[in-house]
Design an enzyme around this catalytic site. Sequence first.
Site, PDB file in Angstrom:
ATOM      1  N   ASP A  55      43.743  51.306  36.233  1.00  0.00           N
ATOM      2  CA  ASP A  55      43.006  50.236  36.912  1.00  0.00           C
ATOM      3  C   ASP A  55      43.704  48.887  36.744  1.00  0.00           C
ATOM      4  OD1 ASP A  55      39.506  49.111  36.849  1.00  0.00           O
ATOM      5  OD2 ASP A  55      41.279  48.442  37.980  1.00  0.00           O
TER       6      ASP A  55
ATOM      7  N   ASP B  86      43.867  45.761  43.131  1.00  0.00           N
ATOM      8  CA  ASP B  86      42.955  46.443  42.212  1.00  0.00           C
ATOM      9  C   ASP B  86      42.873  47.939  42.509  1.00  0.00           C
ATOM     10  OD1 ASP B  86      39.330  46.311  41.685  1.00  0.00           O
ATOM     11  OD2 ASP B  86      40.965  47.206  40.519  1.00  0.00           O
TER      12      ASP B  86
HETATM   13  C1  LIG Z   1      36.932  41.872  40.027  1.00  0.00           C
HETATM   14  C2  LIG Z   1      37.126  43.065  39.169  1.00  0.00           C
HETATM   15  C3  LIG Z   1      37.895  44.200  39.474  1.00  0.00           C
HETATM   16  C4  LIG Z   1      37.779  45.038  38.363  1.00  0.00           C
HETATM   17  C5  LIG Z   1      38.416  46.372  38.138  1.00  0.00           C
HETATM   18  N1  LIG Z   1      38.271  47.302  39.168  1.00  0.00           N
HETATM   19  N2  LIG Z   1      36.987  44.413  37.464  1.00  0.00           N
HETATM   20  C6  LIG Z   1      36.592  44.901  36.143  1.00  0.00           C
HETATM   21  N3  LIG Z   1      36.592  43.197  37.954  1.00  0.00           N
END
Ligand SMILES: Cc1cc(CN)n(C)n1
Length: 327
Positions: free
Chosen positions: A218, A33
Amino acid sequence: NENGEVDAAPESNESEYLSPVTVGGQSLNLDFDTGSADFWMFSSSMPLSQSQGHSTFNASKSSTWSVYKGASWEISYGDGSSASGTVGFDTVDIGGATVTSQAVELATGVSGSFTSDVNNDGLVGLGFSSINTIQPQQQKTFFENIMDDLEQPVFTADLEDNATGSYNFGTIDPSEYTGDIHFTAVDKSNGFWEFASDTYTVGGNKSQCQTCSPAIADTGTSLVLVDDDVAAAYYGQVSSAVYDSSQGGYTYNCTESLPTFGIAIGSDYTATLQGADITFAQIDSQTCFGGIQGNSGGGIQIMGDILLKQFFAVFDGGNETFGVAEK
Ligand SMILES: Cc1cc(CN)n(C)n1
């Protein structure tokens, strides 16, 4: 050098991509992430009601584990999910790239959406450690720890549509892209791979932004979340589109052919999505949910997997740039 490469396998609904990571000799499937900076895993010290179906990390079975006494972490994500727990240090190996003393966060509690996503055993945060949530002292990400030992201070993401892609640490593999890589400067002050994005196209027609929020790359977000005026301009060109608050976004008739959507990556390149690549999910026999949605005035535009999987993405920690190439 310490280069490493791992698969990035799409979840069934392409909502996330999972990669194998070895921590203290134990292997788990984690979600890389770039929009966060905590490295955490489901752990054996969680209630079984929360970890059922997941692989869990058991610190007592790792000979290289050391506890970070008195430390804790607690994180919540843009989708409302959250997790918290304790901290230690261990050897982390991602496709051969190894950090011997990586701060690793063990979940003692997670929100329901993590429990129900049984393929996901945790996250590898690849954002900047200024947003790491460990207290009393923030800790570095895997990439920040290994960057200086890599052949090049970079990692790349080749996420694929309905196929397994890859993350590569330390090299930019020319076989994974075509043409030029279009780089833009990154502002890391908010902890994200953040860059300017001031124009967009709908059906090939360019518009100047109104809100002009900066964008972040992202990998942990499924959708493309743009300023609300941009989302409205796009779906204004989709005749059956409505904003369906019960679904939390724009939906339209699946039979409709969608216009292209382009978003500026810095000032020199527009990343363009074909209409056929924009639908995120089919929600009933006729209705589809768009992969482009508004950010509800969130102040940043989030370039998630719907966009990233159509490109080869380069995260350059040395030059502090982000780049995309066609593939
Ligand atoms: C678990 C998780 C990671 C992210 C993006 N950074 N989102 C929206 N949810």
